[in-house]
Design a protein around this motif. Structure first.
Motif, PDB file in Angstrom:
ATOM      1  N   LEU A 156       0.845   3.235  -3.489  1.00 17.55           N
ATOM      2  CA  LEU A 156      -0.085   4.347  -3.256  1.00 17.55           C
ATOM      3  C   LEU A 156      -1.547   3.946  -3.441  1.00 17.55           C
ATOM      4  O   LEU A 156      -2.294   4.548  -4.223  1.00 17.55           O
ATOM      5  CB  LEU A 156       0.265   5.535  -4.167  1.00 17.55           C
ATOM      6  CG  LEU A 156       1.706   6.074  -4.041  1.00 17.55           C
ATOM      7  CD1 LEU A 156       1.934   7.180  -5.048  1.00 17.55           C
ATOM      8  CD2 LEU A 156       1.969   6.566  -2.623  1.00 17.55           C
ATOM      9  N   TYR A 157      -1.969   2.920  -2.747  1.00 16.85           N
ATOM     10  CA  TYR A 157      -3.380   2.557  -2.736  1.00 16.85           C
ATOM     11  C   TYR A 157      -3.749   2.112  -1.329  1.00 16.85           C
ATOM     12  O   TYR A 157      -2.881   1.844  -0.482  1.00 16.85           O
ATOM     13  CB  TYR A 157      -3.700   1.458  -3.753  1.00 16.85           C
ATOM     14  CG  TYR A 157      -3.050   0.120  -3.480  1.00 16.85           C
ATOM     15  CD1 TYR A 157      -3.624  -0.789  -2.580  1.00 16.85           C
ATOM     16  CD2 TYR A 157      -1.886  -0.267  -4.140  1.00 16.85           C
ATOM     17  CE1 TYR A 157      -3.030  -2.020  -2.332  1.00 16.85           C
ATOM     18  CE2 TYR A 157      -1.295  -1.495  -3.899  1.00 16.85           C
ATOM     19  CZ  TYR A 157      -1.868  -2.365  -2.997  1.00 16.85           C
ATOM     20  OH  TYR A 157      -1.286  -3.580  -2.760  1.00 16.85           O
ATOM     21  N   THR A 158      -5.052   2.044  -1.073  1.00 13.78           N
ATOM     22  CA  THR A 158      -5.564   1.601   0.228  1.00 13.78           C
ATOM     23  C   THR A 158      -6.642   0.555   0.000  1.00 13.78           C
ATOM     24  O   THR A 158      -7.591   0.792  -0.761  1.00 13.78           O
ATOM     25  CB  THR A 158      -6.147   2.776   1.025  1.00 13.78           C
ATOM     26  OG1 THR A 158      -5.132   3.778   1.197  1.00 13.78           O
ATOM     27  CG2 THR A 158      -6.639   2.308   2.391  1.00 13.78           C
ATOM     28  N   LEU A 159      -6.501  -0.584   0.640  1.00 12.97           N
ATOM     29  CA  LEU A 159      -7.481  -1.648   0.540  1.00 12.97           C
ATOM     30  C   LEU A 159      -8.507  -1.535   1.652  1.00 12.97           C
ATOM     31  O   LEU A 159      -8.177  -1.173   2.784  1.00 12.97           O
ATOM     32  CB  LEU A 159      -6.801  -3.015   0.630  1.00 12.97           C
ATOM     33  CG  LEU A 159      -5.805  -3.381  -0.478  1.00 12.97           C
ATOM     34  CD1 LEU A 159      -5.170  -4.734  -0.166  1.00 12.97           C
ATOM     35  CD2 LEU A 159      -6.468  -3.408  -1.841  1.00 12.97           C
ATOM     36  N   GLN A 198       0.825  -1.207   0.000  1.00  7.74           N
ATOM     37  CA  GLN A 198       0.000   0.000   0.000  1.00  7.74           C
ATOM     38  C   GLN A 198       0.859   1.256   0.000  1.00  7.74           C
ATOM     39  O   GLN A 198       0.554   2.240  -0.686  1.00  7.74           O
ATOM     40  CB  GLN A 198      -0.954  -0.007   1.199  1.00  7.74           C
ATOM     41  CG  GLN A 198      -2.052  -1.045   1.105  1.00  7.74           C
ATOM     42  CD  GLN A 198      -3.024  -0.974   2.270  1.00  7.74           C
ATOM     43  OE1 GLN A 198      -4.238  -0.930   2.073  1.00  7.74           O
ATOM     44  NE2 GLN A 198      -2.500  -0.960   3.489  1.00  7.74           N
ATOM     45  N   GLN A 215     -11.426  -6.177   1.006  1.00  7.18           N
ATOM     46  CA  GLN A 215     -10.404  -6.481   0.007  1.00  7.18           C
ATOM     47  C   GLN A 215      -9.195  -7.174   0.644  1.00  7.18           C
ATOM     48  O   GLN A 215      -8.609  -8.086   0.061  1.00  7.18           O
ATOM     49  CB  GLN A 215      -9.970  -5.202  -0.701  1.00  7.18           C
ATOM     50  CG  GLN A 215     -11.033  -4.624  -1.629  1.00  7.18           C
ATOM     51  CD  GLN A 215     -10.653  -3.254  -2.143  1.00  7.18           C
ATOM     52  OE1 GLN A 215     -10.061  -2.430  -1.424  1.00  7.18           O
ATOM     53  NE2 GLN A 215     -10.990  -2.970  -3.389  1.00  7.18           N
TER      54      GLN A 215
END
Length: 403
Positions: A23-26, A19, A30
């Motif tokens: 640069l993402y958020t689960l 993450q 998920q």
């Protein structure tokens, strides 16, 4: 430092690093979905004081090379915490991955680079490009009104895969797609599908696509013949009242610009994936070279491969290509003892010197030997490069997938 496979107890550390790096958020849902699949693919990590510092994902796959399935190791999710960078951790992971792929019989490896120059240092080289078209709606091809019909929202994977499996074999390097790959990778997030059926009801082409802000975005398109291609384009053109442009990604040898009434449109060649031969001797043995006349006899070269990160490839070889297209690599020194002189007869063979990356680009069809010889990336005489041109079948590389 310790390099080892991640286990279930490392899942949270793995997600946290991914993450941050990408640069993402689960969501929690998920995360749980990924937790259930964790372990299906190998994740290798570098640990320091029991802390995960860097990692990569090694995916066991198969690809078609000149129509034959070959085992491939896909590398993805390479990540390092910023405070741990520039300490050689990714270098160690890549070398360990090469050892594991060789042990598992994976003859080649693919990755999508964040930096082409970075991965070139470790032997990966570009092997496929995409041709990206952006077509204003007023420059779309004219409708042909071909027989057959297009049906929307066909999501039967047996239908789609039957078309893909037949259409894809004309290219070098595409994936042999499993059912799970279709479900989890290809169809995940695809808004729309359409399939062309001929007059007898046989499926002969499909398109996966999205429509956003009056833009048609082609995620994937394949056809088995010209009628199917025209049928799919008729379907796309029928959306002209709601579109301002059509975007489509195709292989570099696609002739669409010759088929448009006005080809003065935006066309881009996009360097895409990199590949690398993992085990040169095993790859050469599995590779289908072009047969030659019996009167020509076997062709032999003295081949020098530069490969600092896979020492089993690095060094001098005798490369023999038989008239039936089979081939083999043998160590240049028959004795295996570098202190003993080589056989004088072998020393007289025509010579080739090349890095493992450029050898990969040649054998996957990305560039022809004579072209690379002219720009100095293949060290050989013009005659030797020309002979290689005749031995290596021409086939366009193409990889519609991403990982």
């Amino acid at each position: 430092m310790e390099i080892r496979l991640l286990t279930d107890r490392d899942f949270d550390a793995n997600i946290e690093l991914s993450q941050y790096a990408f640069l993402y958020t689960l969501s929690e849902q998920q995360k749980e979905e990924r937790r259930e699949r964790f372990g299906e693919e190998k994740v290798w990590g570098v640990f320091e004081d029991h802390e995960l510092c860097a990692k990569l994902l090694l995916i066991p796959l198969e690809v078609y090379i000149h129509g034959r399935p070959v085992r491939m190791g896909g590398i993805a999710g390479v990540a390092t915490w910023p405070e741990k960078r520039r300490r050689g951790m990714v270098s160690r992971l890549l070398r360990r991955a090469l050892e594991e792929m060789r042990a598992d019989g994976q003859l080649v490896s693919y990755l999508h680079p964040f930096s082409i120059s970075f991965y070139r240092k470790y032997g990966w080289e570009l092997f496929t490009d995409n041709k990206n078209y952006t077509i204003p709606v007023d420059k779309l091809p004219a409708r042909q009104n071909v027989p057959g019909r297009v049906i929307r929202e066909v999501r039967d994977l047996d239908v789609l895969q039957s078309i893909y499996d037949r259409a894809i074999r004309r290219y070098n390097g595409p994936l042999v797609r499993s059912r799970s790959w279709w479900e989890q990778r290809v169809m995940n997030g695809i808004p729309y599908t359409a399939v062309y059926y001929n007059e007898t009801g046989e499926a002969e082409g499909y398109v996966l696509y999205a429509i956003e802000e009056r833009k048609w975005i082609t995620e994937e398109i394949f056809w088995l013949n010209e009628t199917a291609r025209q049928g799919l384009w008729d379907f796309i053109v029928n959306h002209d009242s709601k579109l301002k442009e059509v975007q489509v990604k195709l292989p570099v040898d696609d002739p669409l610009s010759l088929l448009l009434p006005d080809p003065m449109i935006k066309q881009e060649i996009e360097p895409y994936f990199m590949g690398r031969i993992v085990d040169a001797a095993a790859f050469i043995e599995a590779y289908p070279f072009a047969p030659s006349a019996e009167s020509e006899g076997d062709t032999r070269f003295a081949l020098q491969i530069e490969d600092r990160d896979a020492p089993w490839n690095d060094g001098r070889w005798i490369w023999t290509v038989s008239t039936d297209g089979s081939a083999r690599l043998e160590p240049f020194l028959a004795s295996g003892d570098p202190e003993l002189p080589a056989n004088p007869a072998l020393a007289a063979l025509p010579t080739i010197s090349v890095t493992i990356g450029i050898l990969t680009a040649i054998l996957l069809g990305y560039r022809r030997p004579s072209e690379l010889q002219r720009v100095g990336l293949l060290s050989a005489s013009e005659a030797v490069a020309a002979r290689l041109d005749t031995l290596i079948p021409a086939r366009t590389p193409y990889l519609p997938d991403y990982f």
